[in-house]
Scaffold this active site. Structure first.
Site, mmCIF file in Angstrom:
data_model
loop_
_atom_site.group_PDB
_atom_site.id
_atom_site.type_symbol
_atom_site.label_atom_id
_atom_site.label_comp_id
_atom_site.label_asym_id
_atom_site.label_seq_id
_atom_site.Cartn_x
_atom_site.Cartn_y
_atom_site.Cartn_z
ATOM 1 N N TYR A 1 0.811 -1.223 0.000
ATOM 2 C CA TYR A 1 0.000 0.000 0.000
ATOM 3 C C TYR A 1 0.842 1.271 0.000
ATOM 4 O O TYR A 1 2.047 1.230 0.184
ATOM 5 C CB TYR A 1 -1.051 0.005 1.088
ATOM 6 C CG TYR A 1 -0.670 -0.081 2.552
ATOM 7 C CD1 TYR A 1 0.615 0.100 3.024
ATOM 8 C CD2 TYR A 1 -1.681 -0.346 3.487
ATOM 9 C CE1 TYR A 1 0.904 0.037 4.377
ATOM 10 C CE2 TYR A 1 -1.398 -0.419 4.843
ATOM 11 C CZ TYR A 1 -0.103 -0.223 5.278
ATOM 12 O OH TYR A 1 0.165 -0.285 6.620
ATOM 13 N N GLU A 2 0.165 2.380 -0.276
ATOM 14 C CA GLU A 2 0.790 3.694 -0.501
ATOM 15 C C GLU A 2 1.767 3.658 -1.684
ATOM 16 O O GLU A 2 2.787 4.325 -1.689
ATOM 17 C CB GLU A 2 1.496 4.201 0.759
ATOM 18 C CG GLU A 2 0.655 4.194 2.010
ATOM 19 C CD GLU A 2 -0.666 4.930 1.848
ATOM 20 O OE1 GLU A 2 -0.796 5.729 0.913
ATOM 21 O OE2 GLU A 2 -1.566 4.694 2.660
ATOM 22 N N GLY A 3 1.437 2.849 -2.672
ATOM 23 C CA GLY A 3 2.286 2.698 -3.852
ATOM 24 C C GLY A 3 3.138 1.459 -3.708
ATOM 25 O O GLY A 3 4.079 1.435 -2.908
#
Length: 598
Positions: free
Chosen positions: A440-442
């Site tokens: 997550y978050e890229g």
């Protein structure tokens, strides 16, 4: 079951001795957080982590969150009380401006304490973590009226926040999002659509949840240029700040997932919910990256924190578990077998994790300090250099430390043998919880592409050239120091490999973009090793100097620091050569196979 001891001593060594934290008291907030004050803050944060948060970690994993028939969500037993104690202690607003109810202390201090709390209970700490990201976005892009309306309650923790980006068909490629925003004729918008994977999307820890939602205003350009960001409260708030009716936003389901069971990861449905534009129309991508950059550093810290928690459990077990005899002869002749910590392969696991953990802690705190300088310094040159460092190291910290955090949770589990695979000792939770940080978050492949495609060429390569210079100057400054030679020689070799990889990209990536894509992941890890190596060089030099000055009271601690640094250089830093070899092989073979042959 695992226990946890906050590494306060190591944090203070990095802050005070290696980074010279006390030399920055000219920056706003630092004077209020002198080294003595910071030590007291860390001690209190350690108590909260060890005594309140950690005992609930297993509870959260076992119970998970429950979506009720009315769409509300119940968090695991004890989470509400622990969250209340966290908020009452002022921890959520530690680094937030005082005008909105925060304490206005350095982000560096916030980062140091956050490690302890996340190691103790990652799932629980995601609730305030998402709030802090939302606060940062409102601070950066909100109007004065919006800040006054939303921030005080969020900073005190009475209201929490979220980030709503992902849709079922749209993850990294935000240009594909379909959530719509229609003007309501009253200065607001009607938000309609569905978001998935929304951490802390619905829960019972706060009386309101302030969702930050990406959506496309009717008639906006296609792709990322037409995205806007909106504040969408769970419960409407009037002009006096009082709660009103429930907004048309609801939790449709809780995702069934591998780990972080104590955090409610929700499918969120927006059915013409009232929202308010945050920042400029069609400027949502810019506003989103305020949240994302803050979150990426926080996620890198999560990966590091999971590695630390798993390491501590593995060390405790390795000291107690009796199996076999040491190859060099019995170490515990009065017992039927030796503790497994005497075996080289167990040492390999433990030393590797420890070397990354201590180097990672230093890299995180160094970068947090650069963040404070970038935001607070009035020296334009210093501010620019710190901003360059922050931009360059954000994808490295997120990508490398989360990859390694997961790897090290697995290595720590391996120390337990079969006892690590069963649930009795709780090691699988570290593995399962750590896994999400790589995604997550890229996802980390995106971090690598960001580093190679955006951060390296930015401003003519100014940031990476400054980093090369800093590492090279450290090696040169200590080249004649015999005690430092094992470190500086290995670090210089790593730097040479990194510079060679950078040159290869310059010569081969522009005309063939697949070469950049194929090289990016190895390049990110190669840079990570050199950055960690620089941290180890500085820590070992500091430890040697303190011993030479008569630091007998800390002798064992300092000698262990030196040994761990040497281990990193001997056993880990040589991996830079393998990364360079893979980078230099290009993309031809990787991309040659037809799709239907897979």
């Amino acid at each position: 079951m695992p226990t946890y001891r906050a590494p306060v001593r190591d944090t203070l060594f990095v802050l005070n001795d290696v980074l010279g934290y006390g030399n920055h008291d000219n920056l706003p907030g630092f004077a209020d957080a002198s080294p003595d004050v910071v030590e007291a803050i860390l001690a209190e944060g350690a108590k909260l982590a060890e005594n309140i948060m950690q005992p609930l970690n297993r509870v959260g994993d076992m119970e998970g969150c429950v979506r009720n028939d009315d769409g509300s969500v119940t968090t695991p037993k004890g989470f509400d009380d622990a969250y209340r104690q966290y908020c009452e202690g002022g921890w959520l607003g530690l680094a937030t401006p005082a005008e909105f109810g925060g304490q206005g202390l350095p982000y560096t201090v916030h980062s140091a304490v956050s490690e302890y709390l996340v190691s103790a209970n990652m799932a629980l700490m995601m609730y305030p973590g998402l709030t802090q990201g939302a606060v940062a976005a409102i601070l950066a892009h909100g109007s004065d009226e919006q800040k006054k309306k939303w921030l005080p309650k969020m900073v005190e923790g009475t209201w929490t926040g979220t980030m709503n980006l992902t849709e079922p068909h749209c993850g990294t490629d935000l240009g594909l999002l379909t959530t719509k925003a229609a003007p309501d004729g009253k200065g607001g918008y009607r938000i309609s659509g569905q978001k998935i994977f929304i951490s802390a999307g619905e829960h019972d820890l706060s009386e309101n949840i302030i969702h930050l939602v990406l959506a496309r205003i009717e008639g906006a350009p296609a792709g990322v240029k037409g995205i806007s960001l909106f504040v969408v409260p769970k419960v409407m708030v009037d002009d006096e700040g009082e709660l009103g009716e429930r907004n048309a936003v609801s939790c449709g389901a809780i995702e069934e997932k591998m780990g972080i069971h104590g955090n409610a990861t929700c499918v969120m449905n927006y059915d013409e919910a009232t929202g308010y534009l945050l920042g400029e129309e069609n400027g949502g991508l810019k506003a989103m990256f305020t949240m994302m950059n803050e979150a990426r550093l926080g996620v890198g810290l999560q990966g590091h924190a999971m590695g630390e928690a798993a390491y501590q459990a593995a060390v405790d077990y390795a000291r107690e578990r009796l199996q076999g005899r040491a190859l060099s002869g019995p170490k515990a002749p009065d017992k039927k077998a030796d503790p497994i910590i005497v075996h080289p392969d167990i040492r390999r696991n433990l030393m590797t994790i420890r070397a990354f953990n201590e180097g990672g802690r230093a890299l995180i705190l160094w970068t947090a300090l650069k963040s404070d300088i970038a935001h607070l310094s009035d020296d334009a040159k210093e501010k620019e250099a710190a901003s360059d460092h922050l931009a360059l190291m954000t994808p490295v910290i997120k990508g490398v430390l989360t990859d390694k955090g997961f790897d090290h949770a697995v290595m720590a589990q391996q120390v337990f043998g079969g006892h690590g695979y069963v649930e009795e000792h709780g090691m699988s939770q570290f593995v399962r919880d750590a896994r999400i940080a790589m995604i997550y978050e890229g996802a980390n492949g995106i971090q690598a592409l960001d580093l190679v495609g955006r951060k390296l060429p930015q401003n003519g390569g100014r940031a990476v050239q400054a980093f090369f210079k800093e590492v090279g100057e450290f090696c040169e400054a200590h080249r004649s120091d015999e005690a430092m030679a094992p470190l500086t020689k290995a670090l210089k070799k790593g730097l040479n490999d990194l510079q060679a990889a950078s040159l290869w990209l310059m010569q081969n990536a522009l005309q063939k973009p697949d070469n950049a894509g194929a090289a990016s992941y190895d390049y990110m890890h190669l840079m990570g090793l050199v950055a960690l190596g620089l941290m180890w060089g500085r820590m070992v030099k500091t430890a040697q100097d303190r011993l030479a000055e008569g630091g007998d009271a800390d002798k064992a601690f300092l000698e262990a620091k030196i040994m761990t640094g040497r281990y990193f250089m001997e056993r880990v830093m040589p991996e830079t050569a393998a990364h360079l070899a893979r980078i230099s092989s290009g993309s031809d073979t990787m991309m040659a196979m037809p799709e239907d042959a897979f």
